[in-house]
Design an enzyme around this catalytic site. Structure first.
Site, PDB file in Angstrom:
ATOM      1  N   ARG A 109      52.725  65.350  27.182  1.00  0.00           N
ATOM      2  CA  ARG A 109      52.278  66.671  26.742  1.00  0.00           C
ATOM      3  C   ARG A 109      50.964  66.632  25.985  1.00  0.00           C
ATOM      4  NH1 ARG A 109      56.649  68.059  22.770  1.00  0.00           N
ATOM      5  NH2 ARG A 109      56.344  65.836  22.426  1.00  0.00           N
ATOM      6  N   GLU A 121      48.210  62.622  12.120  1.00  0.00           N
ATOM      7  CA  GLU A 121      47.808  63.161  10.825  1.00  0.00           C
ATOM      8  C   GLU A 121      46.370  62.719  10.600  1.00  0.00           C
ATOM      9  OE1 GLU A 121      49.553  61.616   6.975  1.00  0.00           O
ATOM     10  OE2 GLU A 121      50.572  63.563   7.161  1.00  0.00           O
ATOM     11  N   ARG A 157      20.872  62.748  14.651  1.00  0.00           N
ATOM     12  CA  ARG A 157      20.887  63.397  13.335  1.00  0.00           C
ATOM     13  C   ARG A 157      20.906  62.318  12.260  1.00  0.00           C
ATOM     14  NH1 ARG A 157      21.866  68.884  13.374  1.00  0.00           N
ATOM     15  NH2 ARG A 157      22.713  69.716  15.318  1.00  0.00           N
ATOM     16  N   HIS A 206      20.764  60.719   6.665  1.00  0.00           N
ATOM     17  CA  HIS A 206      20.765  61.576   5.490  1.00  0.00           C
ATOM     18  C   HIS A 206      21.613  61.000   4.362  1.00  0.00           C
ATOM     19  CE1 HIS A 206      20.293  64.903   8.715  1.00  0.00           C
ATOM     20  NE2 HIS A 206      19.136  64.345   8.433  1.00  0.00           N
ATOM     21  N   LYS A 234      31.670  60.052   2.744  1.00  0.00           N
ATOM     22  CA  LYS A 234      31.984  60.846   3.933  1.00  0.00           C
ATOM     23  C   LYS A 234      33.082  60.174   4.740  1.00  0.00           C
ATOM     24  CE  LYS A 234      27.312  62.693   4.456  1.00  0.00           C
ATOM     25  NZ  LYS A 234      26.121  62.771   5.329  1.00  0.00           N
ATOM     26  N   HIS A 238      23.626  58.260   6.337  1.00  0.00           N
ATOM     27  CA  HIS A 238      24.472  58.435   7.519  1.00  0.00           C
ATOM     28  C   HIS A 238      23.711  59.182   8.606  1.00  0.00           C
ATOM     29  CE1 HIS A 238      27.520  60.904   9.789  1.00  0.00           C
ATOM     30  NE2 HIS A 238      27.875  59.671  10.065  1.00  0.00           N
ATOM     31  N   TYR A 254      33.324  66.033   9.323  1.00  0.00           N
ATOM     32  CA  TYR A 254      33.315  65.083   8.219  1.00  0.00           C
ATOM     33  C   TYR A 254      33.602  65.769   6.896  1.00  0.00           C
ATOM     34  CZ  TYR A 254      28.343  66.400   7.774  1.00  0.00           C
ATOM     35  OH  TYR A 254      27.163  67.090   7.639  1.00  0.00           O
ATOM     36  N   GLU A 290      18.813  66.026  -1.357  1.00  0.00           N
ATOM     37  CA  GLU A 290      18.915  65.287  -0.098  1.00  0.00           C
ATOM     38  C   GLU A 290      17.663  64.472   0.195  1.00  0.00           C
ATOM     39  OE1 GLU A 290      20.808  66.111   4.150  1.00  0.00           O
ATOM     40  OE2 GLU A 290      19.073  67.367   3.737  1.00  0.00           O
ATOM     41  N   ASP A 315      14.139  65.311  10.375  1.00  0.00           N
ATOM     42  CA  ASP A 315      14.431  63.929  10.771  1.00  0.00           C
ATOM     43  C   ASP A 315      13.197  63.208  11.306  1.00  0.00           C
ATOM     44  OD1 ASP A 315      17.020  64.291   9.920  1.00  0.00           O
ATOM     45  OD2 ASP A 315      17.818  64.660  11.923  1.00  0.00           O
TER      46      ASP A 315
END
Length: 177
Positions: free
Chosen positions: A23, A28, A59, A62, A71, A118, A131, A142, A168
């Protein structure tokens, strides 16, 4: 849950127990108590983010300077090459990187502690990346590393030049070559 150290100390690959049959599957995806026990940390997550990107989008890399975010990253659709770089100045692994593929089939997650940059490259037609963060996003805090910083030497699995945001494209080098 199975926890495996990545190539850099403190970065962990987390594999949840997946229950599946004809199915579909169930697992979790997060449990604070089990996460703390498995990682030996006491972090609390304060924000969830969802990013959708097309094939070839890169991406990152950062991070936040004065309020670094831990994260917990996973891919729910598609596949990415996920990368983290140690930007903790006093760390013995400062400037080192670790990368691995995260995809919707393996259900692996990557724990990136505070003090790491990351980023990711989308390998599939598109990808949805979720995340959790341990600190709130603060735009004025940042920073962005150059994805192609030769001093770091990330081996991105590029098939063509990446698609980058203007931010970036202006990432800075971590250290001189």
């Amino acid at each position: 849950m199975k926890v495996t150290p990545a190539a850099i100390a403190d970065v962990l690959i987390i594999e949840p127990r997946v229950l599946g049959d004809s199915r579909g599957f169930l697992f979790e995806s997060f449990n604070q108590r089990d996460f703390n026990a498995a990682t030996g940390t006491e972090f609390t997550f304060v924000q969830d983010n969802h990013s959708r990107s097309l094939n070839g989008v890169l991406r990152g890399l950062h991070y936040q300077i004065s309020q670094p975010q831990g994260k917990l990253v996973r891919v729910v659709r598609g596949a990415v090459f996920d990368v983290t770089v140690d930007v903790r100045p006093a760390s013995p692994t400062f400037g080192q990187w670790a990368g691995l593929e995260l995809n919707e089939y393996a259900h692996r997650q990557l724990w990136i502690p505070p003090g790491f940059a990351h980023g990711f490259l989308v390998l599939s037609e598109s990808a949805d990346v979720l995340y959790k963060t341990t600190e709130y996003y603060l735009p004025t805090d940042e920073a962005c590393l150059a994805w192609d910083d030769p001093g770091i030497g990330i081996q991105w699995p590029l098939r063509a030049p990446p698609i980058l945001s203007s931010r970036d494209r202006q990432g800075r080098r971590l250290k001189p070559v």
